[in-house]
Each structure stands twice: as C-alpha cells, then as structure tokens.
Scaffold this motif. Structure first.
Motif, PDB file in Angstrom:
ATOM      1  N   GLU A 174       4.084   6.532   2.424  1.00  0.00           N
ATOM      2  CA  GLU A 174       3.728   7.879   2.848  1.00  0.00           C
ATOM      3  C   GLU A 174       3.937   8.055   4.336  1.00  0.00           C
ATOM      4  O   GLU A 174       4.414   9.093   4.787  1.00  0.00           O
ATOM      5  N   SER A 175       3.590   7.027   5.106  1.00  0.00           N
ATOM      6  CA  SER A 175       3.777   7.173   6.545  1.00  0.00           C
ATOM      7  C   SER A 175       5.268   7.238   6.870  1.00  0.00           C
ATOM      8  O   SER A 175       5.670   7.950   7.787  1.00  0.00           O
ATOM      9  N   ALA A 176       6.087   6.525   6.088  1.00  0.00           N
ATOM     10  CA  ALA A 176       7.530   6.602   6.308  1.00  0.00           C
ATOM     11  C   ALA A 176       8.055   7.984   5.911  1.00  0.00           C
ATOM     12  O   ALA A 176       8.940   8.531   6.570  1.00  0.00           O
ATOM     13  N   LEU A 177       7.475   8.544   4.852  1.00  0.00           N
ATOM     14  CA  LEU A 177       7.858   9.891   4.424  1.00  0.00           C
ATOM     15  C   LEU A 177       7.568  10.894   5.529  1.00  0.00           C
ATOM     16  O   LEU A 177       8.408  11.728   5.870  1.00  0.00           O
ATOM     17  N   VAL A 178       6.350  10.784   6.087  1.00  0.00           N
ATOM     18  CA  VAL A 178       5.963  11.689   7.158  1.00  0.00           C
ATOM     19  C   VAL A 178       6.866  11.476   8.376  1.00  0.00           C
ATOM     20  O   VAL A 178       7.225  12.421   9.072  1.00  0.00           O
ATOM     21  N   PRO A 191       0.838  -1.205   0.000  1.00  0.00           N
ATOM     22  CA  PRO A 191       0.000   0.000   0.000  1.00  0.00           C
ATOM     23  C   PRO A 191       0.875   1.257   0.000  1.00  0.00           C
ATOM     24  O   PRO A 191       1.902   1.298   0.665  1.00  0.00           O
ATOM     25  N   ILE A 245      11.268  -0.431   4.185  1.00  0.00           N
ATOM     26  CA  ILE A 245       9.867  -0.804   4.033  1.00  0.00           C
ATOM     27  C   ILE A 245       9.655  -1.720   2.827  1.00  0.00           C
ATOM     28  O   ILE A 245       9.109  -2.813   2.949  1.00  0.00           O
ATOM     29  N   SER A 265       0.303   3.903   1.381  1.00  0.00           N
ATOM     30  CA  SER A 265       0.314   4.570   2.676  1.00  0.00           C
ATOM     31  C   SER A 265       1.544   4.160   3.492  1.00  0.00           C
ATOM     32  O   SER A 265       1.993   4.916   4.334  1.00  0.00           O
ATOM     33  N   TYR A 266       2.104   2.971   3.231  1.00  0.00           N
ATOM     34  CA  TYR A 266       3.314   2.557   3.947  1.00  0.00           C
ATOM     35  C   TYR A 266       4.442   3.543   3.677  1.00  0.00           C
ATOM     36  O   TYR A 266       5.144   3.977   4.581  1.00  0.00           O
TER      37      TYR A 266
END
Lengths: 364, 276
Positions: free
Chosen positions: B170-174, B165, B186, B167-168
């Motif tokens: 993206e959450s790491a980016l954030v 996904p 990831i 979002s994996y």
C-alpha cells in the motif's frame, strides 16, 4: 497543498457500513484528526482519501480535483502507516526516495533529496543503514521522510505513534506538530488516542459507527460534546455520566439522581420546550470540575469513597454514588485524606454541568 | 543415588543416540572413502593408498559424464527456473488477489503434488507427453517435473508471500508504483529466501529423479545421471562398487554446493517472515 472535501461518502464492505454518508471539508493547511474507537470507520475514511479503498457512493475532492475514482498514485498524497511499512531490504535512503525512484528521478538527484529531507528530520546519519538497524523512533521519522519527500498536497497519518513507547510518543507528537506547521501541508491524522488528537489537531472529527458525530476545534469538542459518546471519549479520565430524572414545577427545575437532588434555577431557561416533566436525562461532569468537600451543598453529590489514586500533581478520587462511580481530579500537592467507605461530597459549579437526553444528544 | 540415576540415564541416551547416528553416518563415510579406494567394497575402510584412479575410469565413460554434466544439469536447471518463477507468481496471486476459496486451492495443491508425479500417474503422463510429441526431449522431462513440483512449491511460496505486510504494497501504491513494479521492487526481494529454498528443493528433486526421465527418454544421449549410473553395473546387474562410488560422489557435489550457497546467502528455511 490542498483542501479535502467529502460529500456524502459511504463505503460498505458487504453488509458492513464502514463509513456511512460522511461529509466534511478540510481547508488548505489544516491539521485534522479523525478520532474514534476501533471499528468506527476512521481508518477506512483515511484509506478512502488515499485511494486504497474506493467509495461505494459519494464524492471526494482534493484541491479542485475530484479524486473519487483515481488511483493512489494520481492523488498526490504522502502517507505514514501504523507499522511504518519500511522496506526491510532497502537502505534508509532508498526507502525515503522510493516515491522519487518510481517517478523516474536519477540516482544522484535522489541521494541529494534524501540528504535534504533526512537532515531536516535529523536522521541524516542513518541513510545507509537498513530499517532493522534503527530504533522505532528513527523508523517513524524515516517513514515521515518518505511521505514528505515528493512534496505531496496532503499528508495522511494512520496512527503513526501507536507503535512507540510512551516517552517517545510524546516527543514524536511535538515533532509532528512542529513539522506540520513548518511545512503548512494539509494533514489528516487517524488516532484512537484522544490526548493525541487534542494536542495535534486544528479540528477533531469524532467518529462513531461509520459517521462523524462531531467536528470542531479540540477545545470546542471538549467543552461542548455533542453526544454522550463524544463526552465519554474525550478526556482522561472521561466525563462522569449519571442517570437523572427531571422534576419540573412552576418555579423550578430539579434533577433527581440516586443519591442527590440538584436544583436548577438559572439554567432552567435552557430546558424549556426541550424536555418534559419526569423525563430521564443524563448529567455529565468532567472530573476536573469536581472538588471535594466534607459537607453537602446545594451543588454537590454525595457518595462513599471508593478509591484514591495519587498521580503526583493530582489525585483521582472515585466515589460510589448509588450504583455508579464518579471520578474527580483533585489538584494539589497532597492527595486528599479519606478512608475507603467514608462518606464524602463532590462539589461543582452549576455552569459546569452538561445535560444530555437519554438518547445521548446534548441539550444546549 | 540421584547422581547415579542421572549418569546412567545420560549413558543410555548417548549410546542410543550414537547407534542412530552411526546408522546414518556409515553410508556417508562410505561415500567419503570408497571413491578414493581402488579396492573399495561395501564396507567402510580407510584406503591404504588413496588414489584418483576410480575417477579416471569414470571420466572415460563419456555417456555417464555427459549425463551428469549436461543432461542432468539441463533438466534440473530448467525445471528449477520454471518452478521458482511460476510458483512465485502463483503464490503472489493466491496471497493477494480476492479469490473465493483460495485457501482451499492452496491446501488442495499439496494433496495433488504427491499424486501428479507418483508412479500411479506414469501411464497417463507418458500418453500425454507422447501426444504432445515431447517423448525423448528434455522439455518433456522438465515439464512433467515442473508440473509435479509446482503445487508444493506454490504452497511453500505462499507462506513467504503471506508474511509480507500489506502495508508495504500500500505504501508503494501511494508512492506511485504500478503493480508490476511493486512485485519486482518490494515482493520479490522480500520473498527471495523463499524462492531460493524452492529453487534448491526443485533442483534436488529433478537431480535425483529416476523414473520420469527413465520412462520419457529414449536415447542414451539424453539420459540424466540418475539413469546413467546404471552404466557402472556389470552385465550381470551387479554394481562395480569402485566406479559407482566415484560417480556417486561427483553426483552429490553440485547439490551440496547449491545448498551451502543458499544457506550461506539467504538461510535455508521453509517459512516466511521478515529478516531485517
């Protein structure tokens, strides 16, 4: 902790205007919900704050810094994703402390912080498990833990409760509200669930078609919706909206619907200069402001009983009024006794009546 | 009546299934027994007195032993590493980057994979490797195999990468991770089962490949096992069954071990999806 400010921010994907000329400012420590149906631009707005999308035009500030073109990692935010985005190959502890690992914190310090955060979120006993081995509610807490672990300035939530079942959702909702108040961190929360927005937010921003249509405290937005869209979106069941025509004479104003005529004596003052004789308007009535009666009254709407749905503490009574359906929430231990097709009346107090122009704007 | 019909149907089914099964098991049974039989022929017979004499003979053939344990290993492992590494990187790019017509590229790749290493392309490939001065080198063989296997490998890998996904990341980016860090922390751990499948598949293809090394290599010291097995043929061109059998068994074992290891550790599958 910081404020978040949008100044004329737009985000276009090709010819699609996902977010269009949006301006607002969220003060330090405030909990704001972005509310709207799917495709209204609320998630894009959130992603613009996170830096996962870059604005086509406009300016975004977090605290006293402009962040419009900064990378997500330089914005000092924590984000909870709709699917939680927990890494399946890492333990809960590693998931929670991933932001710290990226920042180069040592393993021992990370473990200590993971235990701290996990304890406050009541998942300390799960630290060595993997995301696949814990429940949805626990995954949600883990995801929140990861968002708070590095003490960000702003929390972003992207529909964090939508993957939980109804019962857990209520529990998680109270928990999130409590957490936000305890930490006092600015939070921006995207949802399509009006009840969630009402329950959580200090202020709600209702979005439609890439724009913020109304922004204000939940009760204000609920009591004085700026447009028929907002009126219809908030509340469950939503506000009843009826087409009416205005008849103005020297002495009085009259709202004429398909099956009713309502005389507007004391509120006619507010209509002067705003509307004109014969204009088509929309009358709005919240279901909870309607009461059932057997006789007509000057403030009543007549119709035939269409359905009665007992819900326990209340019952939903729907009348067929001309071509439209009007729903009322009738409170009481016993649901009203009436047969389908029977004639019935719904009464209301005049000050409960909302009026909108045909274009949807509220008439004050 | 129905019971009779049902029973008959089952009997017919099992007889047919057994026929098919025996058709495929016979060669395997032969491979299990013949190497230990000093008088092995082409029929499947359980040896009266099993012995390792055939293996003794095989190990005396230094050319064949070097081919198996050195040359085949170098070529198969080399191509395996190149294919796995590059396929993962390419699949990641094809899955995540914003490239116009990237799906067309992906599907086009599968088409090309069968063309590049096909017999029809042997002449141009030979000329290419000749011009590069890579004739009679392990590197030449490794590169040609890698080129041929990469398209399909990228295709397989892309399915695995697509299943992560967004979002994996993206959450790491954030969280503050750099793109390379996201890839290593990831993406790679999640697509590792896919990488293992591609690795085994690439290994097996090179391990069993005959034509490419046969054409691109000149000196016997560099030939892999697939070519060296011909040293167990008589001058008249007929195989010495006992030795071929023993050598074949040795030839099979590394692949079996590799497959069993990957299957045990990661589960052998050709599609993506998160196993959490």
């Amino acid at each position: 902790m910081a404020s978040v400010t949008f100044e004329g921010v737009s985000k276009h994907f090709g010819s699609v205007k996902a977010v269009h000329d949006v301006s607002f400012s969220i003060s330090d420590g405030e909990f704001v919900c972005l509310l709207g149906p799917s495709g209204c631009g609320k998630t894009t707005t959130l992603r613009l704050i996170a830096g996962l999308e870059q604005a086509t035009s406009g300016r975004i500030d977090i605290g006293d810094r402009e962040v419009t073109y900064l990378n997500p990692k330089d914005r000092d935010i924590g984000m909870v994703f709709q699917d939680y985005a927990l890494y399946p190959h890492m333990t809960i502890a590693d998931n929670i402390t991933y932001p710290l690992k990226v920042r180069g914190l040592g393993a021992a310090a990370r473990r200590k912080r993971a235990e701290e955060v996990a304890t406050s979120l009541q998942i300390a006993n799960l630290l060595d498990r993997r995301p696949g081995q814990i429940s949805g509610g626990q995954q949600q807490r883990t995801s929140v833990a990861r968002a708070v672990v590095h003490k960000p300035q702003v929390f972003l939530f992207d529909e964090p409760l939508s993957n939980l079942d109804a019962k857990l959702r209520l529990e998680a909702r109270s928990f999130l509200k409590h957490l936000q108040q305890e930490l006092g961190v600015t939070a921006i929360y995207v949802t399509h669930d009006q009840a969630e927005a009402m329950a959580l937010a200090d202020r709600i921003a209702v979005m439609e078609g890439g724009r913020v249509v109304q922004m204000g405290p939940p009760l204000e937005v609920y009591r004085q919706p700026a447009t028929t869209f907002v009126a219809n979106f908030l509340g469950s069941p939503p506000m009843n909206l009826l087409r009416v025509r205005l008849e103005l004479t020297k002495q009085q104003a009259m709202l004429v619907g398909e099956t009713f005529r309502l005389q507007l004596p004391q509120i006619s003052e507010r209509l002067k200069g705003v509307v004109s004789e014969g204009e088509a308007l929309i009358a709005g009535l919240r279901p909870e402001h309607l009461h059932m009666a057997n006789d007509s009254d000057s403030w009543s709407i007549a119709g035939e009983v269409y359905a009665i749905e007992p819900l326990g503490p209340e019952a939903l009574v729907t009348l067929k009024v001309g071509d439209s359906l009007v729903t009322a929430r009738i409170f009481g231990d016993e649901p009203p006794k009436a047969n389908v097709g029977e004639k019935a009346y719904l009464l209301f107090e005049p000050e409960r009546l909302h009026l909108f122009k045909a274009s949807g704007e509220r008439i004050p | 009546m129905r019971l009779v019909r049902y029973t008959l149907a089952r009997i017919v089914f099992y007889v047919t299934a057994s026929l098919f099964a025996s058709f495929f098991t016979l060669p395997l049974l032969w491979l299990a027994f013949a190497p230990f039989n000093e008088k092995a022929a082409l029929s499947v017979t359980v040896p009266d007195s099993p012995s390792l004499a055939n293996f003794g003979q095989v190990f005396k053939n230094t050319f064949a032993v070097r081919a198996l344990f050195q040359n085949s290993a170098i070529q198969a492992l080399g191509a395996m590493l190149i294919v796995t590494l590059f396929a993962t990187l390419a699949a990641y790019a094809l899955s995540r980057a914003n490239i116009r017509g990237k799906d067309l590229i992906s599907y086009g790749l599968v088409l090309f994979s069968s063309v590049v290493t096909g017999t029809a392309a042997m002449v141009p490939i030979f000329l290419l490797i000749f011009r590069l001065g890579l004739i009679n080198t392990h590197l030449g063989v490794i590169l040609v195999f890698s080129g041929g296997l990469l398209p399909a490998a990228i295709f397989i890998m892309r399915d695995f990468v697509d299943s992560i996904p967004r979002s994996y990341e993206e959450s790491a980016l954030v969280a503050g991770a750099s793109p390379w860090r996201i890839f290593m922390d990831i993406a790679v751990p999640i697509v590792r089962p896919g990488m293992m499948v591609v690795a085994v598949w690439a290994f097996v293809n090179v391990w069993g490949g005959f034509l490419i090394p046969f054409i691109l290599l000149r000196s016997p010291e560099k030939m892999p096992a697939a070519v060296a097995i011909y040293s167990f043929y008589t001058e008249a061109g007929t195989p010495i069954i006992t030795l071929t059998a023993a050598y074949s068994l040795l030839y099979t074992i590394p692949v079996l071990i590799l497959y069993l290891f990957v299957n045990w550790r990661y589960g052998f599958r050709f599609f993506g999806g998160i196993k959490s």
